[in-house]
Design a protein around this motif. Structure first.
Motif, PDB file in Angstrom:
ATOM      1  N   ILE A  92       0.858  -1.181   0.000  1.00 13.84           N
ATOM      2  CA  ILE A  92       0.000   0.000   0.000  1.00 13.84           C
ATOM      3  C   ILE A  92       0.894   1.231   0.000  1.00 13.84           C
ATOM      4  CG2 ILE A  92      -1.918  -1.164   1.148  1.00 13.84           C
ATOM      5  CD1 ILE A  92      -1.097   0.185   3.767  1.00 13.84           C
ATOM      6  N   GLY A  94       0.866   5.821   0.201  1.00  9.70           N
ATOM      7  CA  GLY A  94       0.116   7.042   0.445  1.00  9.70           C
ATOM      8  C   GLY A  94       0.793   7.881   1.503  1.00  9.70           C
ATOM      9  N   GLU A 108      -4.506   5.899   4.360  1.00  7.65           N
ATOM     10  CA  GLU A 108      -5.656   5.556   3.539  1.00  7.65           C
ATOM     11  C   GLU A 108      -5.167   5.141   2.161  1.00  7.65           C
ATOM     12  OE1 GLU A 108      -9.863   7.333   1.841  1.00  7.65           O
ATOM     13  OE2 GLU A 108      -8.771   8.466   3.358  1.00  7.65           O
ATOM     14  N   TYR A 109      -5.634   3.955   1.710  1.00 12.01           N
ATOM     15  CA  TYR A 109      -5.228   3.423   0.411  1.00 12.01           C
ATOM     16  C   TYR A 109      -6.459   2.810  -0.262  1.00 12.01           C
ATOM     17  CZ  TYR A 109      -2.868   0.497  -3.053  1.00 12.01           C
ATOM     18  OH  TYR A 109      -2.462  -0.105  -4.222  1.00 12.01           O
ATOM     19  N   GLU A 110      -6.805   3.310  -1.449  1.00  8.84           N
ATOM     20  CA  GLU A 110      -7.945   2.830  -2.236  1.00  8.84           C
ATOM     21  C   GLU A 110      -9.226   2.771  -1.417  1.00  8.84           C
ATOM     22  OE1 GLU A 110      -6.856  -0.818  -4.221  1.00  8.84           O
ATOM     23  OE2 GLU A 110      -5.507   0.244  -5.598  1.00  8.84           O
ATOM     24  N   GLY A 111      -9.490   3.811  -0.626  1.00  6.09           N
ATOM     25  CA  GLY A 111     -10.732   3.919   0.133  1.00  6.09           C
ATOM     26  C   GLY A 111     -10.753   3.186   1.463  1.00  6.09           C
ATOM     27  N   THR A 112      -9.695   2.506   1.809  1.00  6.81           N
ATOM     28  CA  THR A 112      -9.625   1.787   3.086  1.00  6.81           C
ATOM     29  C   THR A 112      -8.583   2.456   3.976  1.00  6.81           C
ATOM     30  OG1 THR A 112     -10.199  -0.298   2.000  1.00  6.81           O
ATOM     31  CG2 THR A 112      -9.207  -0.452   4.188  1.00  6.81           C
ATOM     32  N   TYR A 114      -6.000   2.096   6.896  1.00  5.59           N
ATOM     33  CA  TYR A 114      -5.202   1.045   7.532  1.00  5.59           C
ATOM     34  C   TYR A 114      -4.481   1.617   8.744  1.00  5.59           C
ATOM     35  CZ  TYR A 114      -5.889  -1.645   3.251  1.00  5.59           C
ATOM     36  OH  TYR A 114      -6.445  -2.331   2.201  1.00  5.59           O
ATOM     37  N   THR A 132       5.635   3.799   0.896  1.00  2.36           N
ATOM     38  CA  THR A 132       5.141   2.562   0.299  1.00  2.36           C
ATOM     39  C   THR A 132       5.425   1.468   1.320  1.00  2.36           C
ATOM     40  OG1 THR A 132       5.604   3.335  -1.934  1.00  2.36           O
ATOM     41  CG2 THR A 132       5.363   0.952  -1.629  1.00  2.36           C
TER      42      THR A 132
END
Length: 160
Positions: A92, A94, A108-112, A114, A132
């Motif tokens: 992931i 961001g 936050e990565y692709e709407g989730t 973490y 990353t």
């Protein structure tokens, strides 16, 4: 109580008071309790100890546990371990943000969202850093951060 009795009791207290160690307090209480239990009457009076006819043992319990077995919590020792079966490695990336709880980090990565956990370099992963992360999601991990899906970091690289 006569003057001679008071003198004898006083000298006993003084001898006990001269002792050292943890028993001094216990002995003082016992002596003082014995002195006060006479009731102040004549020397002919005798005291009878108070006894109970009932046994003093705890009652037997034949009931089963009040908590049913299916509600008893169980902590799986493999929780929090990214090497357990079923966890797959993912990457992931961001901007790392501070979590709602002190010391917690999220990404936050692709709407989730973490929650970031694991052993990582704090000079790479910090609030505001572009990173990353490689690791695995651990849905069973218990955290105090109360935010995000737990992500256990195996490798962290700066994206700057």
């Amino acid at each position: 109580m006569t003057a001679q009795t008071v003198t004898v009791q006083t000298s006993r207290v003084r001898r006990i008071a001269g002792l050292t160690g943890p028993l001094v307090g216990v002995l003082m209480v016992a002596v003082l309790a014995a002195c006060g239990s006479g009731g102040g009457g004549s020397e002919d009076e005798t005291s009878t100890p108070v006894t109970s006819a009932e046994p003093t043992s705890a009652p037997e319990t034949t009931e089963e546990s009040p908590v049913p077995e299916e509600t008893t919590p169980y902590l799986d020792p493999s929780l929090g371990d990214s090497s357990k079966p079923g966890s797959s490695s993912m990457t992931i990336s961001g901007t790392v943000e501070a979590g709602v709880e002190a010391g917690c980090l999220v990404l936050e990565y692709e709407g989730t969202v973490y929650g970031i956990f694991g052993n990582y370099d704090a000079s790479v992963v910090y609030a505001g850093a572009e990173v990353t992360l490689t690791g695995a999601v651990d849905d069973g991990m218990m955290t105090t951060c109360q935010q995000g899906t737990p992500f256990v970091v195996e490798d962290a690289q700066s994206s700057d």
